[in-house]
Scaffold this active site. Structure first.
Site, mmCIF file in Angstrom:
data_model
loop_
_atom_site.group_PDB
_atom_site.id
_atom_site.type_symbol
_atom_site.label_atom_id
_atom_site.label_comp_id
_atom_site.label_asym_id
_atom_site.label_seq_id
_atom_site.Cartn_x
_atom_site.Cartn_y
_atom_site.Cartn_z
ATOM 1 N N GLU A 8 0.812 -1.221 0.000
ATOM 2 C CA GLU A 8 0.000 0.000 0.000
ATOM 3 C C GLU A 8 0.841 1.265 0.000
ATOM 4 O OE1 GLU A 8 -3.822 1.576 2.590
ATOM 5 O OE2 GLU A 8 -3.461 -0.572 2.345
ATOM 6 N N ASP A 107 -2.872 -3.225 3.472
ATOM 7 C CA ASP A 107 -3.413 -3.373 4.825
ATOM 8 C C ASP A 107 -4.641 -4.273 4.791
ATOM 9 O OD1 ASP A 107 -1.467 -1.662 5.707
ATOM 10 O OD2 ASP A 107 -2.777 0.100 5.787
ATOM 11 N N TYR A 315 -0.791 -3.690 13.762
ATOM 12 C CA TYR A 315 -1.679 -2.848 12.947
ATOM 13 C C TYR A 315 -2.607 -2.046 13.864
ATOM 14 C CZ TYR A 315 -4.647 -1.564 8.997
ATOM 15 O OH TYR A 315 -5.330 -0.864 8.035
#
Length: 645
Positions: A8, A107, A315
């Site tokens: 990403e 993600d 995350y």
């Protein structure tokens, strides 16, 4: 075999390539984009970094003219995808040539899945037969990444469809509501009035709390207190009926106790109390905690995402407050022995058994936020260290035993007037050794078991009940979470947008007069737009798409139906809404006569960069101006609903 890895962001691609190649990846600059090549298990890999979304939804050109576009027609208009980063798309297309497989490593959430799907479509333009695999990970650590790429999964197209439907829904609500308000009030360009499906109900929460504060009527109270002593030991006791709500009752109790020459220690009771460790951090809890530490919600998330890309935390976008059984908690704590929190880590590792706390929210996509690698203060920026330390201490605290306190309750008789004193002493710090208490509790000295008590003085304290507190950014996001407004990934962005639009200001979130004018007009004449229920129901529909219980077409259709009903309400009260907003914003903008020329008035303006300043209406003859902090534009007077009629 030729494999293309799509990440990403550049930093994520760099870390993925470094870990998977064991540090042997080579950097390649091709078609204006830096990429990485390496070999792994006999396959040739190329890691390609995106820059987030490169496709944006917008309406076709025929709907660009606000004056000529019928808003009812706009509700049903089908948005079209527009490439916003052609350089990256062209480079991706060329990098995809002759690829046998594309591995999506964006993600793992709705937005990441949609970005991955967008990338796959570009890849298939060059290599139609390329297989698609999905890498799902919650931490950019070597152990997790190697395991993930040894067990690749499939792209979740339903999750991507949910994200795509959200874009369609949010675009329609934002476009229709913003165009209506701006056209009705005659505001264009940088002066438009924005509204949205989540933004407006969130602003209503702030306005409702401001109204509670304004309408709050404090109630007086009185407390009868005594300063007592046994020998040289002095302690404070309070009348058991405190607080009194009638002054004469407090004075009578004080006078009666004042007749006594000494008191009598009737009883001393002791007990033990445990303070449970905190639960693991999800996104909402993290933002609230960081906000109490002085970070704005947006800034806290930005730093957390940077720490994640550096492999230092997991995350940061998660709803989970329960560690999965597969997470090696002791191993994670052992890694912190190499950090500046080694002493705290040793406390946890010295425990015979580690039993983590669990929150009420348990999901399977990502674990709670936890440290994935050791860090030292000297290696990070100050703000990054503060966020890392907050997360690491919270993690260690969740693995620690309760803090144990010794409670003491004393009852004193002063001429048959009962008084009581209590204290709390920390016996076993438990998790408080890792996160110390930031407020000192009251303690009581050893008073024995009974006997006479010297009266040093008896007095009356008075005060008023406090009004409800205004929201902090963290508390506002927690309320949004409770009401189903937005998602873990968007709530902090919505709050920041309210600041950027000039609708709210201050560290304790308060509406500006302009923001207040917009939301009060809508609360009176189109209340469904400001209520969280409508947004929460649409959120549930979008969630249902992700698990296959609803189709995007059905959810978008229901959204359009609700938006059309809201537009009908708005149109029916167009003039009243416009008049109220125009008059209130004009009042907010006017800050009195110009102190230089005397002929003009100092009004609120916006620079090209979006900053606010006061400028003279007699410009360019008079160039008087001055910068004003955002806090100067908080509510200055309470609005009157009668003006909305």
């Amino acid at each position: 075999m030729h494999r293309l890895l799509v990440a990403e962001k550049f930093s994520a691609a760099l870390r993925l390539a470094t870990v998977l190649s064991e540090g042997r990846a080579k950097r390649l600059r091709a078609d204006g984009v830096s990429q990485f090549t390496f070999s792994r298990s006999g396959d040739d890999w190329r890691a390609f970094p995106l820059r987030g979304h490169f496709v944006n939804l917008d309406y076709p050109p025929e709907f660009n003219d606000w004056d000529r576009t019928d808003l009812d027609t706009l509700i049903d208009a089908e948005p079209v995808p527009t490439v916003t980063d052609p350089t990256t798309v062209d480079a991706l297309r060329r990098a995809s040539d002759a690829m046998d497989e594309v591995v999506v490593a964006t993600d793992y959430d709705r937005e990441g899945e949609l970005i991955g799907l967008e990338a796959v479509r570009v890849v298939h333009e060059a290599s139609r037969e390329a297989e698609v695999r999905r890498a799902r990970f919650s931490a950019l650590t070597r152990t997790e990444l190697v395991d993930t790429f040894d067990h690749l999964g499939e792209l979740d197209e339903r999750l991507a469809a949910s994200a795509a439907a959200r874009e369609v829904v949010d675009l329609a609500w934002g476009a229709v509501l913003t165009r209506f308000l701006s056209l009705a009030t005659g505001r264009r360009g940088r002066e438009i009035l924005s509204a949205g499906r989540v933004q407006t109900p969130t602003l209503a929460l702030v306005e409702d709390r401001e109204r509670e504060v304004e309408e709050f009527v404090p109630s007086p109270w009185w407390r009868v207190v005594a300063s007592l002593a046994i020998g040289d030991t002095v302690f404070r006791a309070e009348h058991v009926q405190n607080p009194f709500h009638q002054r004469d009752e407090a004075e009578a109790a004080c006078s009666l106790a004042g007749l006594a020459t000494e008191g009598w220690l009737e009883s001393v009771e002791t007990d033990e109390q445990d303070e449970r460790p905190p639960v693991p951090l999800n996104t909402t809890l993290f933002v609230a905690l960081a906000n109490r530490g002085g970070f704005s919600a947006a800034r806290a998330m930005s730093i957390a995402e940077s720490l994640y890309r550096d492999g230092l935390i997991s995350y940061p976008r998660t709803d989970n407050t329960a560690y999965p059984r597969t997470l090696g908690l002791r191993r994670t704590a052992e890694a912190l022995l190499e950090s500046d929190l080694s002493e705290e880590a040793r406390l946890v590792l010295s425990l015979a058994e580690i039993r983590p706390t669990r929150g009420r929210s348990e999901t399977t996509d990502h674990p709670p936020i936890y440290p994935t690698g050791p860090a030292r203060k000297t290696d990070l920026r100050e703000d990054a260290w503060r966020v890392y330390e907050l997360i690491a201490r919270r993690f260690l605290a969740t693995l620690s035993p309760p803090a144990r306190y010794h409670l003491t309750t004393v009852r004193v008789d002063i001429d048959e007037v009962p008084f009581m004193a209590s204290g709390r002493t920390l016996r076993d710090p438990g998790w408080r050794a890792i996160i110390p208490w930031d407020r000192e509790g009251s303690t009581l000295p050893d008073l024995g078991s009974g006997g006479a008590v010297e009266i040093r003085g008896i007095a009356i304290e008075e005060g008023e009940t406090a009004c409800p507190p205004r929201y902090s950014q963290g508390a506002l996001i927690q309320e949004m979470d409770r009401l189903g407004l937005g998602t873990k990934s968007t709530r902090h962005e919505i709050v920041q947008k309210l600041y950027d639009r000039g609708y709210v200001g201050g560290r304790q979130v308060r509406p500006t007069e302009g923001g207040r004018a917009v939301v009060e007009a809508l609360q009176v004449h189109a209340p469904r737009i400001t209520r969280p229920e409508t947004t929460a129901e649409l959120e549930r529909g979008l969630d249902a798409i992700a698990v296959g219980d609803a189709t995007p077409e059905a959810v978008v259709s229901e959204s359009r139906r609700r938006l059309r009903e809201a537009l009908q309400e708005l149109e029916a009260h167009r003039e009243a809404i416009a008049r109220w907003i125009r008059e209130t914003i004009a009042w907010e903008r006017d800050h009195g006569p110009c102190e230089k020329c005397g002929a003009g008035r100092m009004v609120l303006r916006k620079s090209r960069r979006g900053s606010r300043f006061l400028g003279c209406t007699n410009y360019p003859q008079c160039k008087n101006s001055r910068q004003v902090p955002r806090e100067a534009f908080i509510v200055r007077a309470r609005a009157s609903e009668s003006s909305l009629a």
